[in-house]
Design a protein around this motif. Structure first.
Motif, mmCIF file in Angstrom:
data_model
loop_
_atom_site.group_PDB
_atom_site.id
_atom_site.type_symbol
_atom_site.label_atom_id
_atom_site.label_comp_id
_atom_site.label_asym_id
_atom_site.label_seq_id
_atom_site.Cartn_x
_atom_site.Cartn_y
_atom_site.Cartn_z
ATOM 1 N N LYS A 144 0.625 -1.149 -0.050
ATOM 2 C CA LYS A 144 0.029 -0.030 0.031
ATOM 3 C C LYS A 144 0.968 1.280 0.037
ATOM 4 O O LYS A 144 1.831 1.317 0.595
ATOM 5 C CB LYS A 144 -0.990 0.160 1.260
ATOM 6 N N ALA A 145 0.504 2.346 -0.498
ATOM 7 C CA ALA A 145 1.255 3.574 -0.956
ATOM 8 C C ALA A 145 1.627 4.175 0.386
ATOM 9 O O ALA A 145 2.600 4.684 0.752
ATOM 10 C CB ALA A 145 0.575 4.559 -1.689
ATOM 11 N N ASP A 146 0.531 4.004 1.463
ATOM 12 C CA ASP A 146 0.708 4.531 2.685
ATOM 13 C C ASP A 146 1.666 3.916 3.872
ATOM 14 O O ASP A 146 2.135 4.473 4.655
ATOM 15 C CB ASP A 146 -0.874 4.896 3.482
ATOM 16 N N GLU A 147 2.043 2.656 3.290
ATOM 17 C CA GLU A 147 2.969 1.937 3.822
ATOM 18 C C GLU A 147 4.534 2.393 3.633
ATOM 19 O O GLU A 147 5.363 1.932 4.226
ATOM 20 C CB GLU A 147 2.816 0.346 3.936
ATOM 21 N N ILE A 148 4.687 2.801 2.654
ATOM 22 C CA ILE A 148 5.838 3.238 1.909
ATOM 23 C C ILE A 148 6.337 4.444 2.694
ATOM 24 O O ILE A 148 5.888 5.322 2.868
ATOM 25 C CB ILE A 148 5.815 3.367 0.299
ATOM 26 N N VAL A 149 7.865 4.168 3.056
ATOM 27 C CA VAL A 149 8.333 5.373 3.872
ATOM 28 C C VAL A 149 9.311 6.206 2.931
ATOM 29 O O VAL A 149 9.195 7.271 2.674
ATOM 30 C CB VAL A 149 9.212 4.997 5.138
ATOM 31 N N CYS A 150 10.115 5.221 1.966
ATOM 32 C CA CYS A 150 10.948 6.022 1.202
ATOM 33 C C CYS A 150 11.285 4.851 0.123
ATOM 34 O O CYS A 150 11.051 3.751 0.233
ATOM 35 C CB CYS A 150 12.162 6.276 1.771
ATOM 36 N N VAL A 151 11.700 5.381 -1.253
ATOM 37 C CA VAL A 151 12.110 4.677 -2.276
ATOM 38 C C VAL A 151 13.228 5.193 -2.789
ATOM 39 O O VAL A 151 13.467 6.321 -3.127
ATOM 40 C CB VAL A 151 11.043 4.808 -3.479
ATOM 41 N N GLU A 152 14.456 4.247 -2.988
ATOM 42 C CA GLU A 152 15.778 4.768 -3.237
ATOM 43 C C GLU A 152 16.196 3.873 -4.418
ATOM 44 O O GLU A 152 15.910 2.565 -4.449
ATOM 45 C CB GLU A 152 16.732 4.308 -2.079
ATOM 46 N N ALA A 153 16.612 4.605 -5.504
ATOM 47 C CA ALA A 153 17.080 3.964 -6.839
ATOM 48 C C ALA A 153 18.413 3.503 -6.538
ATOM 49 O O ALA A 153 19.224 4.100 -5.994
ATOM 50 C CB ALA A 153 17.168 5.186 -7.878
ATOM 51 N N LYS A 159 14.910 -0.009 -3.996
ATOM 52 C CA LYS A 159 14.707 -0.444 -2.621
ATOM 53 C C LYS A 159 13.454 0.348 -2.051
ATOM 54 O O LYS A 159 13.381 1.521 -2.052
ATOM 55 C CB LYS A 159 15.929 -0.222 -1.945
ATOM 56 N N ILE A 160 12.422 -0.304 -1.786
ATOM 57 C CA ILE A 160 11.327 0.129 -0.946
ATOM 58 C C ILE A 160 11.401 0.034 0.348
ATOM 59 O O ILE A 160 11.268 -1.177 1.068
ATOM 60 C CB ILE A 160 10.036 -0.331 -1.753
ATOM 61 N N PHE A 161 11.396 1.053 1.183
ATOM 62 C CA PHE A 161 11.448 1.073 2.609
ATOM 63 C C PHE A 161 10.038 1.129 3.054
ATOM 64 O O PHE A 161 9.510 2.002 2.715
ATOM 65 C CB PHE A 161 12.235 2.180 3.263
ATOM 66 N N ARG A 162 9.760 0.377 4.083
ATOM 67 C CA ARG A 162 8.202 0.241 4.492
ATOM 68 C C ARG A 162 8.133 0.432 5.994
ATOM 69 O O ARG A 162 9.187 0.474 6.679
ATOM 70 C CB ARG A 162 7.443 -1.193 4.219
ATOM 71 N N ILE A 163 7.018 0.893 6.489
ATOM 72 C CA ILE A 163 6.772 1.036 7.902
ATOM 73 C C ILE A 163 7.211 -0.597 8.691
ATOM 74 O O ILE A 163 6.708 -1.470 8.236
ATOM 75 C CB ILE A 163 5.279 1.372 8.055
ATOM 76 N N GLY A 164 7.803 -0.197 9.541
ATOM 77 C CA GLY A 164 8.217 -1.446 10.405
ATOM 78 C C GLY A 164 9.574 -1.732 10.189
ATOM 79 O O GLY A 164 10.072 -2.784 10.815
ATOM 80 N N GLY A 165 10.334 -1.143 9.099
ATOM 81 C CA GLY A 165 11.752 -1.362 8.856
ATOM 82 C C GLY A 165 11.858 -2.299 7.946
ATOM 83 O O GLY A 165 12.758 -2.451 7.628
ATOM 84 N N GLU A 166 10.806 -3.043 7.499
ATOM 85 C CA GLU A 166 11.045 -4.066 6.215
ATOM 86 C C GLU A 166 11.378 -3.073 4.922
ATOM 87 O O GLU A 166 11.104 -1.995 4.722
ATOM 88 C CB GLU A 166 9.780 -4.748 6.136
ATOM 89 N N HIS A 167 12.016 -3.865 4.089
ATOM 90 C CA HIS A 167 12.262 -3.233 2.888
ATOM 91 C C HIS A 167 12.177 -4.310 1.461
ATOM 92 O O HIS A 167 12.519 -5.561 2.189
ATOM 93 C CB HIS A 167 13.628 -2.481 2.656
#
Length: 235
Positions: A144-153, A159-167
């Protein structure tokens, strides 16, 4: 995620603060935008903030809660009456009240009201949170879009960083992700970074470089062309 905007109307300051604290502590989907101590003040607040729901006391000086409804015959907001008297139920229903809470307000009853509000608003808004489907470690994963913290190319991957520290690391680029998730809170701030502005904790400027610190100890760079845009969003 908070998706319901509320107004509390009560002439008793202690009751306003108590209900506000209960909502803040237990109702994660509700944000109290303002509090009013009279019908006149409530009318001003409603016109200013256009809340989704108004928690409205019945007994107030000069004009009771029912008088407020006369000013909004075609109201879009829901009314939840709050009162220390249990003999207004029928009148509240006739007045078009959505729900009725007796003081002292019980947390379980408040939570039940929150769920009723959410069901009505979801149907009304047809709420849909955009998501992206990615292939990660042999599985199709919906994020879900609102679970995404940051996206790094990272080269031909992101690399998609998610809430909770997962990526997760997936074979897409930033442009493809932005096209899939057209939401206001995901902003491109650098050729290598997309951030979720809802998860920004702080930022700092070092020389010409701006670094954003996000939830989960995630950091992102902001290029010069995006610096002012980002600052305007966060003020």
């Amino acid at each position: 995620m908070s998706i319901v905007n509320a107004l509390i109307v009560d002439d008793e300051k202690l009751d306003r603060e108590l209900l506000g604290n209960l909502i803040n502590q237990y109702c994660s989907s509700i944000t109290v935008l303002d509090q009013a101590s009279s019908v006149d003040n409530a009318i001003q607040s409603i016109n200013k903030f256009t809340p989704d729901v108004v928690f409205l006391d019945i007994h107030m000086p000069t004009a009771n809660g029912f008088k407020l409804l006369d000013s909004f015959p075609d109201r879009e907001f829901l009314i939840v009456f709050t009162t220390g008297h249990d003999d207004y139920g029928i009148q509240a229903i006739k007045a078009g009240a959505f729900d009725y809470l007796l003081k002292p307000i019980d947390v379980d009853e408040l939570l039940a009201t929150e769920q009723k509000i959410l069901k009505v608003l979801e149907k009304k808004r047809k709420v849909f949170i955009p998501h992206v489907k990615v292939f990660h470690q042999g599985e199709h994963v919906l994020i879900k879009a609102d679970e995404i913290v940051c996206v790094e190319a990272q080269g031909s991957y992101v690399k998609i960083f998610r809430i909770g520290g997962e990526h997760v690391v997936v074979p897409k680029n930033l442009k493809q992700l932005m096209a899939l998730m057209k939401v206001d809170f995901l902003k491109r701030v650098h050729r290598s970074f997309i951030i979720n502005t809802n998860h920004v904790i702080r930022y700092q400027t070092t020389g010409n470089e701006l670094i954003v610190f996000l939830a989960g100890n995630v950091e992102a760079k902001v290029s010069r062309q995006y610096k002012q845009v980002l600052k305007d969003l966060l003020i």
